[in-house]
Design a protein around this motif. Structure first.
Motif, short mmCIF file in Angstrom:
data_model
loop_
_atom_site.label_atom_id
_atom_site.label_comp_id
_atom_site.label_asym_id
_atom_site.label_seq_id
_atom_site.Cartn_x
_atom_site.Cartn_y
_atom_site.Cartn_z
N LEU A 165 0.83 -1.19 0.00
CA LEU A 165 0.00 0.00 0.00
C LEU A 165 0.87 1.25 0.00
O LEU A 165 2.00 1.23 0.49
N ALA A 166 0.30 2.31 -0.52
CA ALA A 166 0.95 3.60 -0.36
C ALA A 166 0.99 3.95 1.13
O ALA A 166 0.24 3.40 1.93
N GLN A 167 1.87 4.85 1.50
CA GLN A 167 2.00 5.23 2.90
C GLN A 167 0.67 5.74 3.43
O GLN A 167 0.00 6.57 2.82
N ALA A 168 0.28 5.19 4.55
CA ALA A 168 -1.01 5.55 5.13
C ALA A 168 -1.03 7.00 5.61
O ALA A 168 -0.02 7.53 6.08
N MET A 169 -2.19 7.61 5.49
CA MET A 169 -2.35 8.97 5.99
C MET A 169 -2.34 8.96 7.52
O MET A 169 -2.97 8.11 8.14
N PRO A 170 -1.62 9.87 8.14
CA PRO A 170 -1.56 9.91 9.61
C PRO A 170 -2.84 10.49 10.19
O PRO A 170 -2.88 11.66 10.61
N VAL A 171 -3.86 9.67 10.25
CA VAL A 171 -5.18 10.15 10.63
C VAL A 171 -5.18 10.76 12.03
O VAL A 171 -5.76 11.83 12.26
N VAL B 72 -14.49 18.19 18.59
CA VAL B 72 -15.26 17.08 18.05
C VAL B 72 -16.00 17.47 16.77
O VAL B 72 -15.98 16.74 15.77
N GLU B 73 -16.66 18.60 16.79
CA GLU B 73 -17.46 19.01 15.64
C GLU B 73 -16.61 19.13 14.38
O GLU B 73 -17.04 18.76 13.28
N GLU B 74 -15.39 19.62 14.54
CA GLU B 74 -14.50 19.76 13.40
C GLU B 74 -14.07 18.40 12.86
O GLU B 74 -14.00 18.19 11.64
N VAL B 75 -13.80 17.47 13.76
CA VAL B 75 -13.35 16.14 13.35
C VAL B 75 -14.47 15.38 12.64
O VAL B 75 -14.25 14.71 11.63
N VAL B 76 -15.69 15.49 13.16
CA VAL B 76 -16.82 14.81 12.54
C VAL B 76 -17.05 15.31 11.12
O VAL B 76 -17.46 14.56 10.23
N THR B 77 -16.75 16.55 10.88
CA THR B 77 -16.86 17.11 9.52
C THR B 77 -15.66 16.71 8.67
O THR B 77 -15.80 16.44 7.46
N LYS C 42 -19.70 9.98 13.96
CA LYS C 42 -20.77 10.43 14.87
C LYS C 42 -20.98 9.44 16.00
O LYS C 42 -21.09 9.82 17.17
N LEU C 43 -21.02 8.16 15.67
CA LEU C 43 -21.27 7.14 16.68
C LEU C 43 -20.10 7.07 17.67
O LEU C 43 -20.31 6.94 18.88
N CYS D 21 -11.69 9.07 22.02
CA CYS D 21 -11.88 9.62 23.36
C CYS D 21 -11.89 11.13 23.28
O CYS D 21 -11.17 11.72 22.46
N VAL D 22 -12.69 11.72 24.13
CA VAL D 22 -12.85 13.18 24.11
C VAL D 22 -12.73 13.71 25.53
O VAL D 22 -13.22 13.10 26.49
N ARG D 23 -12.05 14.85 25.69
CA ARG D 23 -11.96 15.52 26.98
C ARG D 23 -12.29 16.99 26.77
O ARG D 23 -11.60 17.68 26.00
N GLU D 24 -13.35 17.42 27.41
CA GLU D 24 -13.80 18.82 27.32
C GLU D 24 -13.99 19.25 25.86
O GLU D 24 -13.59 20.35 25.46
N GLY D 25 -14.58 18.35 25.07
CA GLY D 25 -14.89 18.68 23.69
C GLY D 25 -13.75 18.56 22.72
O GLY D 25 -13.92 18.83 21.52
N ILE D 26 -12.57 18.13 23.20
CA ILE D 26 -11.38 18.00 22.36
C ILE D 26 -11.01 16.53 22.20
O ILE D 26 -11.02 15.77 23.17
N VAL D 27 -10.66 16.12 20.98
CA VAL D 27 -10.33 14.73 20.70
C VAL D 27 -8.94 14.42 21.27
O VAL D 27 -7.95 15.08 20.93
N THR D 28 -8.88 13.41 22.14
CA THR D 28 -7.60 13.04 22.77
C THR D 28 -7.10 11.67 22.32
O THR D 28 -5.94 11.33 22.55
N GLN D 29 -7.96 10.89 21.69
CA GLN D 29 -7.55 9.58 21.19
C GLN D 29 -8.42 9.24 19.99
O GLN D 29 -9.61 9.53 19.97
N PHE D 30 -7.80 8.62 18.97
CA PHE D 30 -8.56 8.26 17.79
C PHE D 30 -7.92 7.04 17.13
O PHE D 30 -6.72 7.02 16.87
#
Length: 294
Positions: A15-21, A30-35, A53-54, A227-236
């Protein structure tokens, strides 16, 4: 999906190099990441949006399964009606007509039905017949355990594909017994999935333990955890059907390993059947590359 090939010895795929998601989303609201997620991975936009979303605990739209079905129908029509026929010099099919332009009014339900369908001249039947003739029994096959709630969250080799959704169908079992779990088995599974999606039959997104969620996609099933802390994504974390396909000893490796040297000119066709969602480079034996657009 870009496919290139080089002759360097044993046939393999990378595979091509994976995108660092994770780097794209960690520290963002969170709202920015969901978009962002469905925009970045727009080959399966609906599945990505639903998974995000889930995973973040947001409500899913009431028509999420209907929207997923429409995405899957589009992807299946393109592959069955446009991309695969071109490999055999066959005319493309009228995918603008929808399912009726590709599938028979009644899908084969028995071995006898299937044998009769292979002799037809309408829809996808000529391509299916050409595919059956191209690969001998036992060629380009992969025999792996089907995806389940345990395997879907581990990026190890397993059968995470559309075929896993339809493996118990009588014709699927017949093909597996007579040809193996190879290209014909996989393409017929895509036909079954297209028929099911046209009836609105799509697996429901679900939550698992430890924060994982699973959402169906046109290539199999996606798993996501955040995982989210105070509306900010901390783990994905995100595990895709292509991760399972390209794992050591996975569908891609087994399929290429069981493709004889005399049939290696079919390697790019095989990759188009397997349908990884990222660019793949074939190494060894596959003369002359090809391009397929997913």
């Amino acid at each position: 999906m870009a496919v290139s090939a080089s002759d360097t010895g044993a046939l393999s795929a990378t595979l091509a190099q994976a995108m660092p998601v994770a780097k794209l989303v960690l520290g963002k609201p969170v709202e920015e990441v969901v978009t962002l997620i469905p925009r970045v991975f727009n080959l399966c936009r609906g599945a990505q949006e639903a998974a995000a979303k889930l995973a973040f605990g947001l409500p899913l739209d009431s028509d999420v399964r209907q929207r997923l079905a429409q995405d899957f129908i589009r992807d299946h029509l393109v592959r069955l009606g446009l991309l695969l026929p071109r490999h055999f010099g066959l005319p493309t099919l009228p995918v603008a007509q929808g399912v009726v332009g590709v599938l028979p009014p009644q899908m084969p339900e028995t071995e006898a039905d299937f044998s009769l369908y292979l002799r037809q001249t309408e829809g996808v039947a000529p391509m299916l017949r050409a595919l059956d003739a191209a690969f001998q029994s036992g060629e380009a096959v992969a025999d792996l355990p089907y995806i389940d709630d345990l395997r879907v969250v581990q990026a190890n080799a397993c059968e995470n594909s559309v075929a896993a959704r339809h493996g118990t169908h009588p014709v699927m079992q017949h093909i597996a017994e007579t040809r193996g779990r190879g290209p014909l088995w996989r393409v017929f599974a895509r036909m079954l999935d297209l028929a099911a999606c046209s009836r609105g039959e799509v697996p429901a997104p679900k939550r698992l333990d430890d924060g994982w969620v699973v959402v169906p996609a046109s290539r199999g099933a996606y798993a996501m955890r955040a995982c989210v802390r105070e509306g900010i994504v901390t783990q994905f974390e995100r595990i895709t059907p292509t991760d399972h396909m390209m794992a050591a000893g996975g569908i891609m490796a087994q399929s290429l390993a069981s493709l004889p040297a005399a049939s290696r000119h079919l390697a790019t066709l095989l990759v188009d059947v397997l349908d990884p969602c990222s660019p793949v480079t074939l190494h060894g034996g596959a003369k002359g590359g090809g391009i397929a657009n997913a």
